[in-house]
Each structure stands twice: as structure tokens, then as C-alpha cells.
Design an enzyme around this catalytic site. Structure first.
Site, mmCIF file in Angstrom:
data_model
loop_
_atom_site.group_PDB
_atom_site.id
_atom_site.type_symbol
_atom_site.label_atom_id
_atom_site.label_comp_id
_atom_site.label_asym_id
_atom_site.label_seq_id
_atom_site.Cartn_x
_atom_site.Cartn_y
_atom_site.Cartn_z
ATOM 1 N N ARG A 26 0.829 -1.198 0.000
ATOM 2 C CA ARG A 26 0.000 0.000 0.000
ATOM 3 C C ARG A 26 0.868 1.253 0.000
ATOM 4 O O ARG A 26 1.968 1.262 0.580
ATOM 5 C CB ARG A 26 -0.927 0.020 1.215
ATOM 6 C CG ARG A 26 -1.830 -1.198 1.303
ATOM 7 C CD ARG A 26 -2.950 -1.001 2.292
ATOM 8 N NE ARG A 26 -3.879 0.022 1.824
ATOM 9 C CZ ARG A 26 -5.030 0.296 2.429
ATOM 10 N NH1 ARG A 26 -5.384 -0.358 3.516
ATOM 11 N NH2 ARG A 26 -5.826 1.241 1.951
ATOM 12 N N ASP B 100 -17.432 -6.037 11.751
ATOM 13 C CA ASP B 100 -16.328 -6.970 11.520
ATOM 14 C C ASP B 100 -16.281 -8.093 12.543
ATOM 15 O O ASP B 100 -15.762 -9.178 12.255
ATOM 16 C CB ASP B 100 -14.989 -6.220 11.521
ATOM 17 C CG ASP B 100 -14.680 -5.585 10.171
ATOM 18 O OD1 ASP B 100 -15.475 -5.765 9.237
ATOM 19 O OD2 ASP B 100 -13.636 -4.918 10.056
ATOM 20 N N ALA C 21 -17.001 -2.294 5.162
ATOM 21 C CA ALA C 21 -17.560 -1.170 5.910
ATOM 22 C C ALA C 21 -19.036 -0.988 5.579
ATOM 23 O O ALA C 21 -19.848 -0.653 6.456
ATOM 24 C CB ALA C 21 -16.785 0.112 5.609
#
Length: 259
Positions: free
Chosen positions: A21, A143, A156
Site C-alpha cells: 500500500r 467486523d 464497511a
């Protein structure tokens, strides 16, 4: 809610996929693309680059000032979905390691990776679909109930759907101390099948992007057809329908309000 002595291990499990990332200035990427012979416009719109056991995702953030980059690498030789160990989930890594994991990829990918000077590498985990979310007055949501891989960008969103449906049910005047367990049971009956399906299809989407989907493989025409319609059921769902279905489970049936 799910005692391990009864259900076994249901904690985080390693998927076999890791993700590099980094963030890039959009203007810098556009200039680098132009120098590399890549259409500069592609720096400003979401892109996904697909290949065997690899895929790379870019999309603009911060008002399109920055480009978020996520480059996925899957080790199919490893045993996948094993219980999470003690190794850190996020580590700093090198640009060279990224290049080594994307050998022979095209100029767009190499240009993107070349602009990430200090990448991090994330080990991707999820949990298995759970047999239930509720025990008495304790309810798992978000989650804790359905942690999933990021390949549909839906984790999400499922947490938000949970929150909307649960808040509507708990705020209903018919929900009180005597009925709250029935309310939580109705929520689970309606929400768990959908969230579990999103978990499963999130994994399947990652396989599709990396030419590993059963019956599709590297057939890019079939991949394109699949991508044109596979998200419709996920994106077009109205959580108000879950509220209505839960109320019907409770015997609180009512017509859907005009939106």
C-alpha cells in the site's frame, strides 16, 4: 457468543494474500504516466490491473489530490485460511520487493510502483462465516460478525447496513425489555445470510481478479462479463428491506414507506 470449546477456532485467519500500500500525488503520477507512454488521464480515475496471482488497484482520494494504491499478491503454494499466527499483519517493506513481486508487468504498473518510495505490506485476514451472531442479549455486528477480504469494497458497507437495521429495530416502540431478545434474533435471521454471502463473494472476487476463478481462469472476455453484473445484488440492496423483513419476523408487518 461462540465458545471455542463448542465451535472451535473462529478467529482471524490468514488468506494467503498480502497487499502493498502507498499514496502518490495525482499530478506526479499523471506526469510519470505521460513520460512512460501511458494515458495520463488514467491517473485520475479508478483503475484495476489484473494478472495471474496478482492485481493492482488505484483510486483517487482527498479530492483527487492523491492516488491510493493497493497491489495484491497471492501465494497459492501456501496453506490458505489458517489461523492467524504471531507475525505482524503490517510491516514496512522496500520498493525493490514490490518490483520483485510484479516482474514483467506493463509500464503503467511499473510506473505506479516506482512512485511509492516507502510502501507497507499488509497480510490480509478474514473470519469464516459464523454459525450465528447472537447469544441471549449479546449480538455481534460489523467486523466482529463478518470480517471479510477487501475485494468488493464491501466490509464497511455491511457494518453500516448492520447499524442502520439494528438502530431502526431497537428504536421501534415495540422493542422493550421483554421483546429485545426476539428483536436481536430477527435481526440475525435477516442479516446473517446476506453478510455471509458478501464474505464468500469477496474472496471469490479476488480469485476472479487474479485469473483463478473456477471455470473462468484467464478468459478476459468472461471476466469482463462477470464484472459487469456480479456486484448488482450487493450495490442495489436497500437496507430498509431488511428492517421490513425483520419486523415481519416479529409479527410487526407493515407496508414499506414511500422513499
Amino acid at each position: 457468543v461462540l465458545p471455542p470449546q463448542q465451535y472451535g477456532y473462529l478467529g482471524p485467519r490468514y488468506s494467503g494474500t498480502e497487499a502493498y500500500r502507498g499514496m502518490i500525488e495525482t499530478s506526479a503520477l499523471a506526469q510519470a504516466f505521460e513520460a512512460a507512454g501511458v494515458e495520463p488521464r488514467l491517473a485520475r480515475v479508478p483503475q484495476m490491473y489484473l494478472g495471474p496471482d496478482r492485481h493492482l488497484l488505484t483510486f483517487p482520494v482527498k479530492g483527487a489530490e492523491l492516488v491510493n494504491v493497493v497491489a495484491f499478491v497471492t501465494d497459492r503454494r501456501a496453506t490458505r485460511f489458517t489461523p492467524a499466527g504471531d507475525a505482524p499483519w503490517v510491516v514496512e517493506t522496500s520498493q525493490q520487493q514490490m518490483f520483485d513481486d510484479f516482474p514483467d508487468w506493463g509500464p503503467a504498473t511499473r510506473t505506479i510502483l516506482g512512485l511509492i518510495e516507502a510502501p507497507t505490506r499488509w497480510a490480509l485476514h478474514d473470519i469464516a462465516p459464523l454459525p450465528h451472531y447472537r447469544r441471549d442479549r449479546v449480538l455481534l455486528v460489523g467486523d466482529s460478525a463478518h470480517a471479510m477480504l477487501p475485494h468488493q469494497g464491501a466490509g464497511a458497507g455491511q457494518a453500516l447496513e448492520d447499524a442502520y437495521v439494528l438502530s431502526e429495530l431497537l428504536a421501534d416502540p415495540r422493542c422493550d425489555r421483554s421483546s429485545v431478545e426476539d428483536v436481536l434474533a430477527a435481526f440475525e435471521t435477516v442479516r446473517r445470510p446476506r453478510a455471509s454471502r458478501v464474505q464468500t463473494t469477496s474472496f471469490e472476487a479476488g480469485e476472479l481478479y487474479e485469473y483463478a476463478a473456477p471455470g473462468i481462469g484467464d478468459d478476459e472476455a468472461r471476466i469482463a462479463r462477470e464484472l459487469e453484473q456480479r456486484f448488482d445484488w450487493l450495490w442495489q440492496h436497500d437496507p430498509e428491506d431488511d428492517v421490513i423483513a425483520s419486523r415481519r419476523q416479529l409479527g410487526w408487518a407493515e407496508a414499506k414507506a414511500e422513499r
